[in-house]
Design an enzyme around this catalytic site. Structure first.
Site, PDB file in Angstrom:
ATOM      1  CG  ASN A 187     -34.214  -0.579   3.484  1.00 29.17           C
ATOM      2  OD1 ASN A 187     -34.934  -1.196   4.248  1.00 29.17           O
ATOM      3  ND2 ASN A 187     -33.412   0.386   3.884  1.00 29.17           N
ATOM      4  CE  LYS A 188     -35.213  -2.647   7.364  1.00 26.06           C
ATOM      5  NZ  LYS A 188     -35.862  -2.424   8.637  1.00 26.06           N
ATOM      6  CG  MET A 189     -34.249  -9.930   4.418  1.00 25.36           C
ATOM      7  SD  MET A 189     -32.734 -10.074   3.435  1.00 25.36           S
ATOM      8  CE  MET A 189     -32.853 -11.738   2.780  1.00 25.36           C
TER       9      MET A 189
END
Ligand code: PLP
Length: 378
Positions: A187-189
């Site tokens: 779910n990170k950048m």
């Protein structure tokens, strides 16, 4: 994630490009599936260029990145490391796993990052380092933090797990402190499935991170262990994914920014809702669009809004619990009034590359409906 209907909107969803398939397939076809292979170095170099750092060392996850950064600095028993009270627990866990003591610091009510007066009050003769967290992609006040670090001769480790692409005075987060730590969870950048990176401009620190990452072996002398290290290496498959993600990073970041802007525009007239405030010298990224809800003005608490959105097939998530309230880091609540409020009132909304304008409008309409429903007396 259960009982999903067709109009279910998840909070997050990774976007994997066509080149991800090509590069990962190449790993499978050539057999370079472990931590050796061309993509590891290519990913590290491309990442260093993006962050504007001399060195980038890939690791197995963001927590490993923080752990290695602290080990490279020689942090150990008896040392104190200041971390924000409002963060993902990995920031403090990494300190504990070095045998050192995390010292919790309150955050700013409006920016959600380290509060500078509180930070000054945390410093003792045993303080060795500060870990500012650029929470939800919002750069911490690095000028003030740097000044404090220099005055007291402290190391600065930036937790950039949520802030890839964010800038402070034009410099990318992760290139400002002595070391920067990134996460590539789904779910990170950007994502590599699981993965992380340590960035630095200090050759000696980069060398130490590499050594600790690979069992403590000296690169020039295999099977000779200078220190008792760890196996925190990234695989070639993960690096291949990472490279494919970097190719699209600008688009990813721009889309996330546009998403936050649409939420802000559509929710502008709803009473009691505020977004993160960004320092004038900083450019934030929008990791997860996040709100703070004043229950008196909004007419409902963030917990009520969370349940309402959930009922209407919109996944959202509360902010992190303040660390001082949790067993491993329990501390007297008096010093953490701001983080307790931000945490209790915070809510993050769906934010991902393929989220549509129509979906964002649906979420906003539901928030407006919740506001009028809860605040109108029956
Ligand atoms: C995600 C995250 C981490 C940990 O990263 P992992 O890759 O999950 O180990 C650390 N700090 C913050 C602020 C994070 O959001």
């Amino acid at each position: 994630m259960n009982n999903q209907s067709a109009d279910f909107i998840p909070i997050s969803q990774p976007y994997l490009t066509a080149s991800a398939q090509t590069l990962v397939l190449d790993c499978l076809q050539t057999g370079w599936i472990s931590s050796r292979g061309v993509y590891v170095e290519q990913f590290e170099q491309a990442f260093a260029a993006l962050v504007g750092c001399e060195y980038a060392v890939s690791v197995s996850n963001g927590t490993a990145a923080l752990h290695l950064a602290l080990l490279a600095l020689g942090i150990g028993p008896g040392d104190e490391v200041i971390v924000p009270d409002l963060t993902f627990a990995a920031t403090a866990n990494a300190v504990l796993h070095c045998g050192a003591t995390p010292v919790l610091c309150d955050v700013s009510r409006s920016h959600w990052t380290l509060e500078i007066d509180a930070l000054k009050a945390c410093i003792t003769a045993n303080t060795k380092a500060i870990i500012p967290v650029h929470l939800y992609g919002n750069p911490a006040d690095m000028t003030a933090i740097n000044q404090i670090a220099q005055t007291h001769n402290l190391a600065l480790v930036e937790d950039c797990a949520e802030s890839l692409g964010a800038r402070y005075q034009g410099k990318a987060t992760g290139s400002i402190g002595h070391l920067g730590c990134f996460s590539f969870f789904a779910n990170k950048m950007i994502t590599t499935g699981e993965g992380g990176m340590v960035t630095t401009n200090d050759a000696a620190l980069a060398e130490k991170v590499r050594c600790f990452r690979d069992h403590g072996m000296l690169p020039a002398r295999r099977y000779w262990h200078e220190v008792a290290g760890l196996n925190y290496r990234m695989t070639n498959i993960q690096a291949a994914l990472g490279l494919s993600q970097l190719e699209c990073f600008e688009q990813f970041a721009e889309r996330r920014q546009a998403i936050e802007l649409q939420y802000q525009t559509e929710l502008a007239d709803v009473p009691g809702i505020s977004f993160k405030q960004v320092l004038p010298q900083a450019t934030a990224v929008n990791w997860l669009t996040s709100l703070v809800i004043d229950p008196l003005l909004f007419g409902a608490t963030s917990v009520q809004l969370f349940a309402f959105l959930q009922q209407h097939q919109v996944e959202c998530r509360p902010f992190f619990y303040p660390l001082h309230q949790q067993p491993p880091y329990a501390a007297d609540a008096a010093a953490f009034s701001q983080s307790a409020i931000v945490s209790a009132q915070g809510l993050s909304l769906p934010t991902f590359y393929t989220l549509t304008q129509v979906q964002i409008s649906r979420v906003c309409d539901l928030i407006k409906l919740a506001q009028t429903t809860f605040s109108s007396p029956e």
